[in-house]
Design an enzyme around this catalytic site. Structure first.
Site, mmCIF file in Angstrom:
data_model
loop_
_atom_site.group_PDB
_atom_site.id
_atom_site.type_symbol
_atom_site.label_atom_id
_atom_site.label_comp_id
_atom_site.label_asym_id
_atom_site.label_seq_id
_atom_site.Cartn_x
_atom_site.Cartn_y
_atom_site.Cartn_z
ATOM 1 N N HIS A 405 -5.836 -14.270 5.342
ATOM 2 C CA HIS A 405 -4.687 -13.404 5.440
ATOM 3 C C HIS A 405 -5.311 -12.225 6.167
ATOM 4 C CE1 HIS A 405 -0.444 -12.037 4.774
ATOM 5 N NE2 HIS A 405 -1.293 -10.853 5.065
ATOM 6 N N GLU A 406 -5.938 -11.555 5.512
ATOM 7 C CA GLU A 406 -6.263 -10.253 5.911
ATOM 8 C C GLU A 406 -7.086 -10.300 7.072
ATOM 9 O OE1 GLU A 406 -5.180 -7.614 4.601
ATOM 10 O OE2 GLU A 406 -4.567 -8.552 2.861
ATOM 11 N N HIS A 409 -5.010 -10.512 10.057
ATOM 12 C CA HIS A 409 -4.316 -9.247 10.772
ATOM 13 C C HIS A 409 -5.310 -8.607 11.881
ATOM 14 C CE1 HIS A 409 -1.008 -8.478 8.140
ATOM 15 N NE2 HIS A 409 -1.791 -8.640 6.926
ATOM 16 N N GLU A 434 2.249 -9.885 9.135
ATOM 17 C CA GLU A 434 2.377 -10.661 7.889
ATOM 18 C C GLU A 434 2.606 -12.081 8.048
ATOM 19 O OE1 GLU A 434 1.196 -9.083 5.487
ATOM 20 O OE2 GLU A 434 1.341 -6.984 6.253
#
Length: 599
Positions: A405-406, A409, A434
């Site tokens: 997820h990070e 970004h 997100e």
């Protein structure tokens, strides 16, 4: 000791917003143009990003320089945009461009007196010497400030530091115009400031005539969630699995432990540097035995920092997951000239010296994670925290969807808008940021069945995970729709709507085209999950700076037209329409319509 000590500073972001908008506009009307940024000392800035026009042209249209074989991408797109928008050529400044696998992409900015605008930008895509799409947030202003500053750079730096309680990080300040929502264009000094203790990292826009901080870019996005081995969601599923030579040499020809100049026997390499801060030292994990063996068995019955082996296991897992995602996204288009994260770009374009710096068990927070995406040429920074909902505590670096997820970004912030890190700053665009991050984790973990997907079950110690609902094609399981944006005012809530739409798109493509078990290493297949990831990354390059749901959806349609000749148009239309994002959806009001050919 990590070789990148001098690069490591910190980042954070609190993103919530509420708007008071005069009638007849609903409170959600500013989702696509504004975002309230909460700075230290209770300072709030309502930042502004002009709305974009996004036009797609299917197989493309001719341009005025079509017959000039020697015309460059910059010349063609500058002339096209000036003609399209009715501007003098000198009002359009070419910034950079890339030659993608299916299209060329130019990134441009509005200019005055040779000074570019920060938030009035454009991107133009070309294929086979035709314009296939363009997006523009160019503006008409009532007044524009003089082009010669009356406030010094030094005073602007002091103002930025005072407003953010950070320190100037020595990146060269720039002079840029900034369009305000009152239709005035102000001249600004643009200064980067960071705070090592809090993790904040801002790009501050300081009025070059008044000295006021009028806006910020926040390079940090928070919160994420996934686990070991790469396709599993939590460490509880299968424990730690020994993986041998996982690097993809097409994406990482130097391997994972070399930058072409230095060879490492620690969790350092060309794509990522993983460490834990101990006092003033940043310590990477050294190999457990010669030959680049990193075999550390974690003890989940103790706290993450209870012993050295737990710390080594966390650093090793974050290193493997970050590098694996680098390799996957590289194969699908997140390459050097598309502004990826690498120390050595090996002559393939872009700006190097920017690996992902990952701090595990970071002391600046708990129960979260974050990622800072500065412009191409500055390292991305990921902070992984411990989670305190259980005894013993749990390590976010051991849940792969946190890491995936990070790092996603970084992918979406770099590929949208041409590597500036500025183009997911509105509330709605930040929310989609997100959503893309959850959708990437969903794609990595899912199988041919495209099962419901839950985020954060390990760190949160709850099978339901951290989100409001599992991501699901079933409306009974996940009822979120486009119209929910009328009441959602927080980026993760908005992101859930977008991620669930993309879950439905993935499911529809796999239903139609099948599922490739080798999609993570072979992007040449025709199966639905391969097509999905191509469209995922292609659309990022096509969409406007600070897109909304409508323009981001349209970018998927154009990406399919460019790469697959529109073969998946109906599948995409029906999937988006099933969650209210039909062809006539507008202003966060649901619509289920599709084109006549798809009925």
């Amino acid at each position: 000791m990590v070789a990148w000590n001098n690069l490591v500073t910190s980042v954070t972001l609190a993103v919530c917003a509420s708007f008071a908008v005069a009638a007849p506009y609903p409170r959600d009307a500013k989702h696509i143009t504004h975002h309230v940024r909460h700075l230290p000392r209770d300072l709030k800035l309502n930042t502004y990003h002009p709305a974009s026009t996004f036009k797609i042209f299917g197989r493309g249209i001719d341009h005025s320089l079509s017959k000039r074989q020697e015309a460059t991408l910059g010349e063609i797109t500058t002339a096209f945009l000036a003609e399209e928008l009715g501007l003098e050529a000198e009002r359009v400044a070419y910034r950079t461009g890339i030659q993608g696998t299916t299209a060329s992409h130019a990134y441009l900015r509005q200019a005055w007196s040779g000074i570019p605008f920060a938030n009035a930008v454009a991107n133009v895509a070309m294929k086979d010497n035709k314009i296939v799409s363009y997006a523009s947030s160019f503006v008409k202003y009532d007044s524009i400030a003089p082009a010669t500053p009356s406030v010094s750079v030094e005073d602007a730096i002091a103002a930025a530091e005072a407003a953010t309680q950070g320190s100037y990080n020595a990146q060269e300040p720039t002079l840029e115009y900034y369009m305000k929502d009152d239709n005035t264009a102000v001249l600004t000094h643009v200064v980067q400031v960071q705070n090592v203790q809090t993790g904040d990292w801002y790009e501050a826009f300081v009025d070059a005539h008044s000295g006021e901080v009028i806006s910020v870019t926040d390079f940090v996005a928070r919160a994420s969630y996934l686990s070991v081995p790469f396709g599993d969601v939590t460490i509880e599923e299968s424990g730690l699995e020994l993986i041998q030579d996982p690097q993809n040499l097409e994406a990482s020809p130097l391997g994972w432990h070399s930058d072409g100049t230095n060879d490492f026997t620690t969790t350092e390499g060309n794509n990522a540097v993983v460490f834990k801060g101990v006092g003033q030292q940043l310590l990477a994990t050294s190999q457990s035995s010669a030959g680049l063996n990193f075999n550390f068995e974690v003890d989940l019955t103790t706290d993450p920092d209870a012993n050295a082996v737990n710390v080594d296991a966390a650093r090793t897992n974050a290193f493997v997951i970050s590098n694996t995602l680098h390799d996957i996204t590289y194969l699908y288009g997140f390459t050097e000239d598309a502004f990826n994260f690498q120390i050595n770009n090996q002559g393939n374009g872009g700006v190097g010296n920017d690996p992902v710096l990952i701090s595990v068990q970071d002391a600046s927070g708990v129960n979260n994670a974050n990622f800072a995406t500065p412009p191409d040429g500055q390292p991305g920074q990921m902070r992984m925290f411990t989670w305190t909902f259980t005894t013993p505590e749990r390590d976010g670096a051991l849940e792969n969807d946190v890491v995936i997820h990070e790092q996603t970004h970084g992918v979406t912030s770099r590929m949208t808008g041409g590597g500036t890190g500025r183009c997911l700053q509105t509330l709605e665009a930040g929310g989609m940021g997100e959503g893309w991050s959850d959708a990437m984790a969903d794609w990595v973990a899912n199988s041919a069945a495209i099962d419901d997907f839950v985020v954060g079950s390990f760190v949160f110690n709850n099978p339901a995970g951290l989100r409001s609902f599992p991501y699901s094609r079933s409306a009974a399981v996940n009822p979120l729709r486009y119209s929910d944006l009328q009441v959602l005012t927080e980026v993760h809530e908005i992101g859930e709507v977008w991620a669930n739409m993309l879950h439905n798109v993935l499911a529809a493509l796999v239903d139609d085209l099948g599922f490739s078990e080798t999609a993570q290493t072979d992007p040449t297949g025709t199966e639905g999950n391969v097509v999905f990831m191509h469209l995922f990354l292609d659309a990022l390059q096509l969409q406007p700076c600070n897109p909304d749901f409508i323009s981001a959806r349209d970018a998927w349609y154009e990406a399919d037209a460019i790469r697959f000749d529109g073969a998946n148009t109906c599948t995409l239309e029906k999937a988006f329409a099933s969650r209210g994002l039909g062809l006539r959806a507008r202003n966060h009001v649901d619509d289920a319509s599709v084109s006549r050919a798809c009925r």
